[in-house]
Design a protein around this motif. Structure first.
Motif, PDB file in Angstrom:
ATOM      1  N   UNK A  21       8.888  -5.850  10.122  1.00  0.00           N
ATOM      2  CA  UNK A  21       8.526  -5.537   7.995  1.00  0.00           C
ATOM      3  C   UNK A  21      10.253  -6.531   8.217  1.00  0.00           C
ATOM      4  N   UNK A  22      10.522  -6.834   6.759  1.00  0.00           N
ATOM      5  CA  UNK A  22      11.293  -8.307   6.510  1.00  0.00           C
ATOM      6  C   UNK A  22      11.526  -7.424   5.651  1.00  0.00           C
ATOM      7  N   UNK A  23      13.131  -6.886   5.181  1.00  0.00           N
ATOM      8  CA  UNK A  23      13.196  -6.788   3.734  1.00  0.00           C
ATOM      9  C   UNK A  23      14.636  -7.084   3.333  1.00  0.00           C
ATOM     10  N   UNK A  24      14.829  -6.710   1.605  1.00  0.00           N
ATOM     11  CA  UNK A  24      15.977  -7.147   1.176  1.00  0.00           C
ATOM     12  C   UNK A  24      16.582  -6.544   0.268  1.00  0.00           C
ATOM     13  N   UNK A  25      17.682  -5.584   0.923  1.00  0.00           N
ATOM     14  CA  UNK A  25      17.920  -4.227   0.372  1.00  0.00           C
ATOM     15  C   UNK A  25      18.374  -4.886  -1.890  1.00  0.00           C
ATOM     16  N   UNK A  26      18.527  -3.558  -2.077  1.00  0.00           N
ATOM     17  CA  UNK A  26      18.442  -4.064  -3.462  1.00  0.00           C
ATOM     18  C   UNK A  26      19.301  -4.700  -4.424  1.00  0.00           C
ATOM     19  N   UNK A  27      20.782  -3.941  -3.811  1.00  0.00           N
ATOM     20  CA  UNK A  27      21.848  -4.184  -4.431  1.00  0.00           C
ATOM     21  C   UNK A  27      23.348  -4.149  -3.153  1.00  0.00           C
ATOM     22  N   UNK A  28      22.958  -5.494  -1.824  1.00  0.00           N
ATOM     23  CA  UNK A  28      23.442  -5.167  -0.083  1.00  0.00           C
ATOM     24  C   UNK A  28      24.561  -4.374  -0.233  1.00  0.00           C
ATOM     25  N   UNK A  29      25.696  -4.217   0.004  1.00  0.00           N
ATOM     26  CA  UNK A  29      26.478  -3.457   0.081  1.00  0.00           C
ATOM     27  C   UNK A  29      26.708  -1.865  -0.300  1.00  0.00           C
ATOM     28  N   UNK A  30      26.040  -2.358  -2.009  1.00  0.00           N
ATOM     29  CA  UNK A  30      25.920  -1.524  -2.555  1.00  0.00           C
ATOM     30  C   UNK A  30      24.853  -0.625  -2.633  1.00  0.00           C
ATOM     31  N   UNK A  51      11.774  -1.880  -1.973  1.00  0.00           N
ATOM     32  CA  UNK A  51      12.902  -3.143  -0.833  1.00  0.00           C
ATOM     33  C   UNK A  51      11.685  -4.652  -1.088  1.00  0.00           C
ATOM     34  N   UNK A  52      12.334  -5.708  -1.661  1.00  0.00           N
ATOM     35  CA  UNK A  52      11.439  -6.351  -1.537  1.00  0.00           C
ATOM     36  C   UNK A  52      10.862  -6.820   0.208  1.00  0.00           C
ATOM     37  N   UNK A 105       9.315   0.847   0.700  1.00  0.00           N
ATOM     38  CA  UNK A 105       9.993   2.096   1.029  1.00  0.00           C
ATOM     39  C   UNK A 105       9.866   2.885   2.381  1.00  0.00           C
ATOM     40  N   UNK A 106      10.578   3.559   2.197  1.00  0.00           N
ATOM     41  CA  UNK A 106      11.145   4.436   2.987  1.00  0.00           C
ATOM     42  C   UNK A 106       9.773   5.609   3.870  1.00  0.00           C
ATOM     43  N   UNK A 107       8.807   6.324   2.242  1.00  0.00           N
ATOM     44  CA  UNK A 107       8.163   6.879   2.620  1.00  0.00           C
ATOM     45  C   UNK A 107       6.914   6.127   2.740  1.00  0.00           C
ATOM     46  N   UNK A 108       6.575   5.159   2.522  1.00  0.00           N
ATOM     47  CA  UNK A 108       5.047   4.230   3.259  1.00  0.00           C
ATOM     48  C   UNK A 108       4.723   4.299   4.631  1.00  0.00           C
TER      49      UNK A 108
END
Length: 329
Positions: free
Chosen positions: A274-283, A197-198, A206-209
């Motif tokens: 951490x401010x992240x931007x999801x890759x495809x909003x609700x989808x 995620x940006x 990523x969550x694994x990070x």
């Protein structure tokens, strides 16, 4: 003006909506060439709109007047006391009738909360279950469950009550599917993951990070008023738990066209963590895997990447602080 109307004192408000009701009835009486059935239904609908406004007065006046302890005078809702909430014809025809029915059920459920010390959502579902009319009961159960089951803190009780009272097989299959998916989000289960995620600060995350740390996730969007209302509490939380073994992650599900709006709000609201931007909003897969159907949504994950709570308390809820302190961060 909606706000101006609900800010009126009790007497003036009632006079105002009575005038609206009378004006509508007089206007409707001038209309020719409508069937008697429609005429009768619409006249009842006008009255239900009046009753709906009455039942909404307490919550809306409290909100606009910023008076959370506001209560109307005793007997204020006397016109709703003997209303039949199982009129199938009116339920189908009138959205205002449906609104009044839900209001009456909320009142009934509040009595169950006080009497039996049960959760609000369980009480509301129980109140719906007492309705004898199959169509009305099934419709209300499904409309509550399709969202409510993803929010409840009492999944087993919620699903049991729904299944006991719902007789619509199509609805039952849909909710059973959601129930099965939600079982995989129980405490101790591996958390669904987000990948690359940006990150507003640069690069991606990523969550694994974040393995090795507790993770508190805020799913939000710039257009979401309740999300923005939580920002001051979230910032205080981040400050109070600074340098502890926890990462505060905000995931925006804004659409790509609002990407710049997201970045500007981070600056204007001085957002931290951490401010992240999801890759495809609700989808986005992460959003779908957590069955998120409304925001804000908060999630708490342990250092091993397992779920502590898929429906964690909001930052403004004092119980969240208690939970975080209990983790000995």
């Amino acid at each position: 003006d909606f706000k101006e109307m609900y800010l009126k004192n009790e007497k003036d408000f009632k006079e105002h909506i009575t005038k609206i009701k009378t004006t509508q009835e007089n206007l409707f009486s001038t209309i020719d060439q409508v069937s008697e059935t429609y005429k009768n239904n619409e006249l009842k609908n006008i009255n239900y709109e009046y009753l709906s406004s009455l039942s909404n007065y307490k919550s809306y006046h409290s909100y606009y007047a910023k008076d959370k302890d506001f209560k109307p005078s005793e007997g204020y809702l006397s016109e709703l006391e003997n209303l039949n909430i199982e009129n199938e014809n009116d339920y189908i025809f009138s959205s205002n009738y449906r609104s009044v029915v839900k209001s009456k059920l909320r009142s009934a459920s509040q009595k169950l909360v006080e009497k039996d010390s049960i959760a609000n959502d369980i009480a509301y579902l129980t109140a719906i279950g007492a309705i004898k009319n199959d169509k009305i009961r099934n419709d209300l159960l499904f409309n509550d469950a399709k969202y409510g089951i993803t929010y409840t803190d009492n999944l087993e009780d919620y699903y049991t009550i729904f299944s006991k009272h719902s007789t619509n097989e199509i609805n039952n299959k849909k909710i059973a599917k959601d129930y099965k998916s939600l079982k995989s989000l129980a405490k101790g289960s591996p958390s669904p993951k987000f990948n690359d995620y940006e990150n507003n600060a640069g690069g991606s995350k990523s969550l694994d990070d974040l393995k090795g740390k507790y993770v508190y996730i805020d799913v939000w969007a710039t257009w979401c008023g309740p999300c923005i209302a939580e920002i001051p509490s979230l910032k205080k939380l981040e400050k109070d738990f600074h340098n502890k073994n926890i990462e505060f992650v905000s995931i925006s599900i804004d659409r790509k066209k609002d990407h710049e709006k997201w970045k500007k709000m981070i600056v204007s609201k001085e957002l931290e963590g951490l401010q992240l931007f999801a890759d495809d909003n609700w989808n986005s897969k992460f959003i779908k895997d957590y069955m998120i159907k409304g925001i804000p949504r908060f999630i708490l994950i342990d250092p091993q990447g397992n779920i502590i709570n898929a429906n964690a308390k909001r930052p403004s809820n004092e119980k969240l602080v208690e939970t975080l302190k209990s983790l000995n961060l």
